[in-house]
Write a protein that holds these residues in place. Structure first.
Motif, PDB file in Angstrom:
ATOM      1  N   HIS A  69       0.912  -1.330   0.060  1.00  0.00           N
ATOM      2  CA  HIS A  69      -0.036  -0.199   0.099  1.00  0.00           C
ATOM      3  C   HIS A  69       0.810   1.250  -0.092  1.00  0.00           C
ATOM      4  O   HIS A  69       0.259   2.308   0.062  1.00  0.00           O
ATOM      5  N   GLY A  70       2.156   1.072   0.070  1.00  0.00           N
ATOM      6  CA  GLY A  70       3.202   2.304   0.201  1.00  0.00           C
ATOM      7  C   GLY A  70       3.680   2.722   1.342  1.00  0.00           C
ATOM      8  O   GLY A  70       4.257   3.533   1.494  1.00  0.00           O
ATOM      9  N   ALA A  71       2.876   2.081   2.472  1.00  0.00           N
ATOM     10  CA  ALA A  71       3.382   2.447   3.849  1.00  0.00           C
ATOM     11  C   ALA A  71       4.750   2.003   4.124  1.00  0.00           C
ATOM     12  O   ALA A  71       5.208   0.975   3.625  1.00  0.00           O
ATOM     13  N   ARG A  72       5.496   2.830   4.831  1.00  0.00           N
ATOM     14  CA  ARG A  72       7.101   2.443   4.935  1.00  0.00           C
ATOM     15  C   ARG A  72       7.174   2.453   6.403  1.00  0.00           C
ATOM     16  O   ARG A  72       6.684   3.116   7.385  1.00  0.00           O
ATOM     17  N   THR A  73       8.224   1.580   6.890  1.00  0.00           N
ATOM     18  CA  THR A  73       8.597   1.458   8.316  1.00  0.00           C
ATOM     19  C   THR A  73      10.163   1.043   8.253  1.00  0.00           C
ATOM     20  O   THR A  73      10.712   0.633   7.038  1.00  0.00           O
ATOM     21  N   THR A  74      10.777   1.396   9.184  1.00  0.00           N
ATOM     22  CA  THR A  74      12.233   1.301   9.431  1.00  0.00           C
ATOM     23  C   THR A  74      12.416   0.260  10.254  1.00  0.00           C
ATOM     24  O   THR A  74      11.735   0.198  11.498  1.00  0.00           O
ATOM     25  N   ILE A  75      13.387  -0.924  10.012  1.00  0.00           N
ATOM     26  CA  ILE A  75      13.604  -1.781  10.772  1.00  0.00           C
ATOM     27  C   ILE A  75      15.252  -1.763  11.179  1.00  0.00           C
ATOM     28  O   ILE A  75      15.929  -1.467  10.186  1.00  0.00           O
ATOM     29  N   PRO A  76      15.969  -2.389  12.052  1.00  0.00           N
ATOM     30  CA  PRO A  76      16.942  -2.367  12.260  1.00  0.00           C
ATOM     31  C   PRO A  76      17.807  -3.817  11.506  1.00  0.00           C
ATOM     32  O   PRO A  76      16.701  -4.668  11.246  1.00  0.00           O
ATOM     33  N   ASP A  77      18.837  -3.966  10.789  1.00  0.00           N
ATOM     34  CA  ASP A  77      19.122  -5.148  10.266  1.00  0.00           C
ATOM     35  C   ASP A  77      19.310  -6.416  11.323  1.00  0.00           C
ATOM     36  O   ASP A  77      19.770  -6.421  12.066  1.00  0.00           O
TER      37      ASP A  77
END
Length: 111
Positions: A69-77
């Motif tokens: 849906h185009g939503a973005r989230t960041t996560i650690p490696d």
């Protein structure tokens, strides 16, 4: 965790195993000015990005995950146990650098 290739050019290979829900895209989030594009390519269930590294001793980074849906989230490696103390981001070190101040085992105790 990035794998460093030893040659005249310094490069790193970042990988992320495909996740449940199959992300629509994965991108490297960083602030040291790496050359674009920083979008991972999905091959055989693994998202992968190879980048040429500038002359820095370390870089902090996150993976930016984009859903359908185009939503973005960041996560650690998830494959890199090294974390920066202040912001909890993974740290990639040049081979000659010492380990970061905080290791993953201490992270889990703090959470």
């Amino acid at each position: 965790m990035p794998q460093e290739t030893r040659s005249l050019r310094r490069t790193a290979a970042f990988q992320l195993a495909d996740r449940p829900g199959r992300p629509a895209g994965v991108r490297l989030a960083q602030e040291i000015g790496l050359a674009e594009p920083l979008d991972f390519v999905r091959t055989a269930g693994v998202w992968r990005l190879d980048v040429e590294l500038p002359d820095v001793a370390r870089m902090e980074y996150l993976f930016e995950i984009r859903d359908g849906h185009g939503a973005r989230t960041t996560i650690p490696d998830p494959a890199n146990p090294r974390r920066a103390l202040a912001v909890w981001t993974p740290v990639a070190l040049a081979p000659e650098q010492s380990a970061p101040l905080l290791q993953a085992s201490r992270l889990s105790a703090a959470s």
